[in-house]
Design a protein around this motif. Structure first.
Motif, PDB file in Angstrom:
ATOM      1  N   PRO A   1       0.818  -1.228   0.000  1.00  0.00           N
ATOM      2  CA  PRO A   1       0.000   0.000   0.000  1.00  0.00           C
ATOM      3  C   PRO A   1       0.845   1.269   0.000  1.00  0.00           C
ATOM      4  O   PRO A   1       0.518   2.239  -0.687  1.00  0.00           O
ATOM      5  CB  PRO A   1      -0.820  -0.133   1.284  1.00  0.00           C
ATOM      6  CG  PRO A   1      -0.878  -1.597   1.556  1.00  0.00           C
ATOM      7  CD  PRO A   1       0.439  -2.126   1.111  1.00  0.00           C
TER       8      PRO A   1
ATOM      9  N   HIS B   1       2.406   1.787  -3.430  1.00  0.00           N
ATOM     10  CA  HIS B   1       1.381   2.304  -4.345  1.00  0.00           C
ATOM     11  C   HIS B   1       1.163   3.805  -4.122  1.00  0.00           C
ATOM     12  O   HIS B   1       1.031   4.577  -5.080  1.00  0.00           O
ATOM     13  CB  HIS B   1       0.077   1.531  -4.116  1.00  0.00           C
ATOM     14  CG  HIS B   1      -1.005   1.861  -5.086  1.00  0.00           C
ATOM     15  ND1 HIS B   1      -2.280   1.366  -4.973  1.00  0.00           N
ATOM     16  CD2 HIS B   1      -1.029   2.677  -6.174  1.00  0.00           C
ATOM     17  CE1 HIS B   1      -3.022   1.835  -5.946  1.00  0.00           C
ATOM     18  NE2 HIS B   1      -2.285   2.632  -6.689  1.00  0.00           N
TER      19      HIS B   1
ATOM     20  N   SER C   1     -12.702  11.693   2.851  1.00  0.00           N
ATOM     21  CA  SER C   1     -11.905  10.750   2.065  1.00  0.00           C
ATOM     22  C   SER C   1     -10.759  11.497   1.395  1.00  0.00           C
ATOM     23  O   SER C   1     -10.957  12.179   0.390  1.00  0.00           O
ATOM     24  CB  SER C   1     -12.760  10.048   1.009  1.00  0.00           C
ATOM     25  OG  SER C   1     -11.937   9.274   0.145  1.00  0.00           O
TER      26      SER C   1
ATOM     27  N   ARG D   1      -8.404  10.156  -0.168  1.00  0.00           N
ATOM     28  CA  ARG D   1      -8.182   9.477  -1.452  1.00  0.00           C
ATOM     29  C   ARG D   1      -8.995  10.133  -2.561  1.00  0.00           C
ATOM     30  O   ARG D   1      -8.483  10.396  -3.659  1.00  0.00           O
ATOM     31  CB  ARG D   1      -8.571   8.000  -1.299  1.00  0.00           C
ATOM     32  CG  ARG D   1      -8.691   7.235  -2.611  1.00  0.00           C
ATOM     33  CD  ARG D   1      -9.113   5.796  -2.361  1.00  0.00           C
ATOM     34  NE  ARG D   1      -9.666   5.177  -3.550  1.00  0.00           N
ATOM     35  CZ  ARG D   1     -10.942   5.238  -3.888  1.00  0.00           C
ATOM     36  NH1 ARG D   1     -11.814   5.896  -3.126  1.00  0.00           N
ATOM     37  NH2 ARG D   1     -11.363   4.645  -4.991  1.00  0.00           N
TER      38      ARG D   1
ATOM     39  N   TYR E   1      -3.670  11.894   3.549  1.00  0.00           N
ATOM     40  CA  TYR E   1      -3.650  10.449   3.327  1.00  0.00           C
ATOM     41  C   TYR E   1      -2.452   9.819   4.024  1.00  0.00           C
ATOM     42  O   TYR E   1      -2.570   8.773   4.683  1.00  0.00           O
ATOM     43  CB  TYR E   1      -3.609  10.153   1.823  1.00  0.00           C
ATOM     44  CG  TYR E   1      -3.826   8.690   1.486  1.00  0.00           C
ATOM     45  CD1 TYR E   1      -5.097   8.209   1.202  1.00  0.00           C
ATOM     46  CD2 TYR E   1      -2.763   7.792   1.453  1.00  0.00           C
ATOM     47  CE1 TYR E   1      -5.300   6.864   0.896  1.00  0.00           C
ATOM     48  CE2 TYR E   1      -2.957   6.454   1.156  1.00  0.00           C
ATOM     49  CZ  TYR E   1      -4.228   6.002   0.880  1.00  0.00           C
ATOM     50  OH  TYR E   1      -4.424   4.672   0.586  1.00  0.00           O
TER      51      TYR E   1
ATOM     52  N   MET F   1      -2.711   7.008   7.049  1.00  0.00           N
ATOM     53  CA  MET F   1      -2.487   5.622   6.650  1.00  0.00           C
ATOM     54  C   MET F   1      -1.615   4.848   7.638  1.00  0.00           C
ATOM     55  O   MET F   1      -1.528   3.627   7.551  1.00  0.00           O
ATOM     56  CB  MET F   1      -1.893   5.551   5.230  1.00  0.00           C
ATOM     57  CG  MET F   1      -0.427   5.901   5.127  1.00  0.00           C
ATOM     58  SD  MET F   1       0.178   5.900   3.407  1.00  0.00           S
ATOM     59  CE  MET F   1      -0.088   4.196   2.928  1.00  0.00           C
TER      60      MET F   1
ATOM     61  N   ARG G   1      -7.146   3.378  -7.290  1.00  0.00           N
ATOM     62  CA  ARG G   1      -6.834   2.043  -6.793  1.00  0.00           C
ATOM     63  C   ARG G   1      -6.269   2.044  -5.375  1.00  0.00           C
ATOM     64  O   ARG G   1      -6.025   0.984  -4.803  1.00  0.00           O
ATOM     65  CB  ARG G   1      -5.840   1.367  -7.746  1.00  0.00           C
ATOM     66  CG  ARG G   1      -6.399   1.153  -9.150  1.00  0.00           C
ATOM     67  CD  ARG G   1      -5.359   0.567 -10.118  1.00  0.00           C
ATOM     68  NE  ARG G   1      -4.744  -0.651  -9.577  1.00  0.00           N
ATOM     69  CZ  ARG G   1      -3.470  -0.742  -9.246  1.00  0.00           C
ATOM     70  NH1 ARG G   1      -2.656   0.306  -9.364  1.00  0.00           N
ATOM     71  NH2 ARG G   1      -2.976  -1.880  -8.777  1.00  0.00           N
ATOM     72  N   LEU G   2      -6.036   3.239  -4.777  1.00  0.00           N
ATOM     73  CA  LEU G   2      -5.593   3.303  -3.399  1.00  0.00           C
ATOM     74  C   LEU G   2      -6.716   2.857  -2.462  1.00  0.00           C
ATOM     75  O   LEU G   2      -7.896   3.060  -2.750  1.00  0.00           O
ATOM     76  CB  LEU G   2      -5.182   4.739  -3.027  1.00  0.00           C
ATOM     77  CG  LEU G   2      -3.866   5.279  -3.630  1.00  0.00           C
ATOM     78  CD1 LEU G   2      -3.760   6.773  -3.338  1.00  0.00           C
ATOM     79  CD2 LEU G   2      -2.676   4.531  -3.059  1.00  0.00           C
ATOM     80  N   ARG G   3      -6.375   2.299  -1.311  1.00  0.00           N
ATOM     81  CA  ARG G   3      -7.397   1.922  -0.340  1.00  0.00           C
ATOM     82  C   ARG G   3      -7.802   3.128   0.485  1.00  0.00           C
ATOM     83  O   ARG G   3      -7.025   4.070   0.647  1.00  0.00           O
ATOM     84  CB  ARG G   3      -6.897   0.809   0.582  1.00  0.00           C
ATOM     85  CG  ARG G   3      -5.766   1.194   1.523  1.00  0.00           C
ATOM     86  CD  ARG G   3      -5.333   0.021   2.378  1.00  0.00           C
ATOM     87  NE  ARG G   3      -4.235   0.357   3.294  1.00  0.00           N
ATOM     88  CZ  ARG G   3      -4.395   0.847   4.510  1.00  0.00           C
ATOM     89  NH1 ARG G   3      -5.626   1.043   4.978  1.00  0.00           N
ATOM     90  NH2 ARG G   3      -3.360   1.128   5.275  1.00  0.00           N
ATOM     91  N   GLU G   4      -9.007   3.104   1.012  1.00  0.00           N
ATOM     92  CA  GLU G   4      -9.462   4.175   1.901  1.00  0.00           C
ATOM     93  C   GLU G   4      -8.781   4.042   3.266  1.00  0.00           C
ATOM     94  O   GLU G   4      -8.636   2.929   3.786  1.00  0.00           O
ATOM     95  CB  GLU G   4     -10.973   4.101   2.088  1.00  0.00           C
ATOM     96  CG  GLU G   4     -11.788   4.532   0.872  1.00  0.00           C
ATOM     97  CD  GLU G   4     -11.754   6.043   0.665  1.00  0.00           C
ATOM     98  OE1 GLU G   4     -11.162   6.748   1.499  1.00  0.00           O
ATOM     99  OE2 GLU G   4     -12.303   6.505  -0.342  1.00  0.00           O
ATOM    100  N   VAL G   5      -8.337   5.154   3.820  1.00  0.00           N
ATOM    101  CA  VAL G   5      -7.687   5.125   5.133  1.00  0.00           C
ATOM    102  C   VAL G   5      -8.346   6.051   6.146  1.00  0.00           C
ATOM    103  O   VAL G   5      -8.113   5.914   7.349  1.00  0.00           O
ATOM    104  CB  VAL G   5      -6.181   5.502   4.999  1.00  0.00           C
ATOM    105  CG1 VAL G   5      -5.447   4.474   4.160  1.00  0.00           C
ATOM    106  CG2 VAL G   5      -6.007   6.898   4.448  1.00  0.00           C
TER     107      VAL G   5
ATOM    108  N   ASP H   1     -10.628   4.254   8.660  1.00  0.00           N
ATOM    109  CA  ASP H   1     -10.111   3.025   9.296  1.00  0.00           C
ATOM    110  C   ASP H   1     -10.125   3.132  10.815  1.00  0.00           C
ATOM    111  O   ASP H   1      -9.888   4.200  11.353  1.00  0.00           O
ATOM    112  CB  ASP H   1      -8.677   2.758   8.827  1.00  0.00           C
ATOM    113  CG  ASP H   1      -8.651   2.279   7.390  1.00  0.00           C
ATOM    114  OD1 ASP H   1      -9.739   2.080   6.821  1.00  0.00           O
ATOM    115  OD2 ASP H   1      -7.546   2.132   6.836  1.00  0.00           O
TER     116      ASP H   1
END
Length: 447
Positions: free
Chosen positions: A263, A266, A323, A325, A380, A384, A440-444, A447
């Protein structure tokens, strides 16, 4: 208890309540102490720390305006008779603070309280700016220019301490869903103040002398001193530490994150592609100069940049708390679109579009997009990871990006031998790839 002590305590309580009420208004919630990702004892200090970090950021943003390598320092080198050194200003200013950050981080992460590194970096930047003022006041020619560039190297190294420690302190003191609006509000206030300062200091001043710019540099130095004092009063609780005997060995060991942490790898690739929003801006100015070589255009671009920050940063900041992202995706998409639009119009219609306002307007939109990209990727990165991982992420990311910035700058310089329009189109395609990568990055954030 004496009447005087009772009165002082009551005044302090009222001040604390006012701070919490203002924070609650900015946070847009009934419970201003909602906390995510930070311990309860740190949660109690959030309102006060929020405004201390905010004030420190605003002051340093103003200082950045007063010693801008693209305007003030470039003029100074020409004024003292060292124009050949102008080409080194922006690379030193940007990459000089990024490349050594892995070594800096290896030292920083050994300390449980890290606000002092930011204070040290802020004072170091102030001393460096004073050295710049001394160089242009006491010397001439390449001796003065060399002194200014040497001071800029020291300035960039000191800035590296601030960059590494700021994200870590902010991550420890400000909860998730509040970090984006802090950065956004600081940029908005700084951008608004920049508009005012641009009008007061640079508008219709003719050709200011060396004395004016010396005072300007000393004013900037005082802003960093005040910011460092404010930052030192932040209530930061002790965090994680780890040891290691050799900072350089630890620094190179941390590069394994790029190999082992998919991650993070990326994110670094995405951030590298998003450099397009920063690299394209000078070429908009170059095309505008070809359209109409008027002195007042510089003021227009300064105002466009400042207004873009002031009107968009808080908006991006609030979005980043939902978000970060998606903020990167939208900022990259906007930057890519404006670059491709400008490039195609200039390609079809020629570099002279027939209207003097086309390139400043496009620059304004690009500046809004860059504010989103910059704020989104900062938020981000903070969200993360936690603890020492956040420090390592910041250092490795900035070091790699610092190197890639030099490489990409050289690449675009080669393309510019073909045409400036080709550079803008290339950077537009680079931004499009960055937007796709960000998808394509994940949500953080949640979390």
């Amino acid at each position: 208890m004496s009447a005087k002590a009772t009165s002082a305590k009551a005044t302090s309580a009222r001040s604390g309540n006012a701070t919490e009420q203002l924070y609650a208004l900015i946070a847009n919630e009934e419970d201003a102490r909602v906390c995510k990702d930070i311990p309860e004892e740190a949660c109690r200090e959030v309102p006060r720390n929020f405004f201390l970090i905010l004030a420190s950021n605003v002051l340093t943003k103003l200082g950045d305006l007063l010693i801008s390598p693209k305007t003030v320092l470039a003029w100074l080198l020409s004024a003292v008779g060292a124009p050949a050194l102008v080409a080194w200003l922006v690379p030193i200013r940007e990459s000089g603070s990024m490349v050594p950050q892995m070594v800096i981080a290896a030292w920083v992460r050994r300390k449980p309280v890290r606000k002092w590194f930011w204070t040290l970096g802020s004072v170091g930047q102030a001393v460096s700016v004073v050295a710049m003022a001394g160089s242009i006041w006491f010397f001439e020619g390449y001796v003065a220019g060399g002194g200014l560039v040497a001071a800029l190297v020291a300035f960039s190294l000191a800035r590296g301490f601030c960059s590494v420690s700021m994200k870590d302190v902010q991550g420890k003191c400000i909860p998730k869903t509040r970090r984006g609006r802090l950065s956004g509000l600081a940029t908005t206030i700084g951008g608004t103040a920049t508009v005012v300062l641009t009008a007061l200091l640079f508008w219709d001043r003719g050709d200011p002398g060396v004395g004016f710019y010396t005072v300007l540099l000393l004013l900037a130095a005082s802003l960093w001193i005040i910011a460092g004092i404010l930052f030192a009063t932040i209530q930061e609780h002790e965090g994680e530490t780890d040891g290691g005997d050799n900072a350089i060995r630890e620094a190179f060991n941390s590069l394994s994150l790029l190999r082992d942490d998919a991650p993070f790898r990326h994110f670094v690739i995405t951030r590298a592609l998003l450099l397009c929003s920063a690299l394209a801006a000078p070429y908009f100015v170059v095309l505008a100069q070809k359209e109409a070589d008027s002195d007042w255009l510089l003021g227009v671009f300064l105002l466009a940049s400042s207004l873009a920050s002031s009107v968009s940063a808080s908006f991006w900041g609030w979005m980043a708390d939902t978000s970060s992202r998606r903020v990167m995706i939208r900022g990259a998409s906007m930057a890519s679109a404006v670059c491709l639009l400008v490039g195609l119009i200039a390609l079809v219609a020629g570099e002279r579009t027939g209207t003097i306002w086309f390139y400043p307007a496009a620059f304004f939109v690009l500046s809004i997009a860059h504010a989103g990209v910059r704020l989104g990727r900062k938020t981000y990165l903070i969200d993360m990871a936690g603890g020492n991982k956040r420090t390592d992420y910041t250092a490795v990311s900035n070091t790699v990006i610092g190197v890639l910035l030099l490489v990409t700058g050289g690449f675009t310089a080669l393309i510019s031998l073909i045409s400036d329009v080709a550079v803008i189109i290339t950077l537009g395609l680079m931004g499009l790839a960055g937007a796709i990568s960000a998808v394509r990055l994940r949500e953080v954030t949640s979390d």
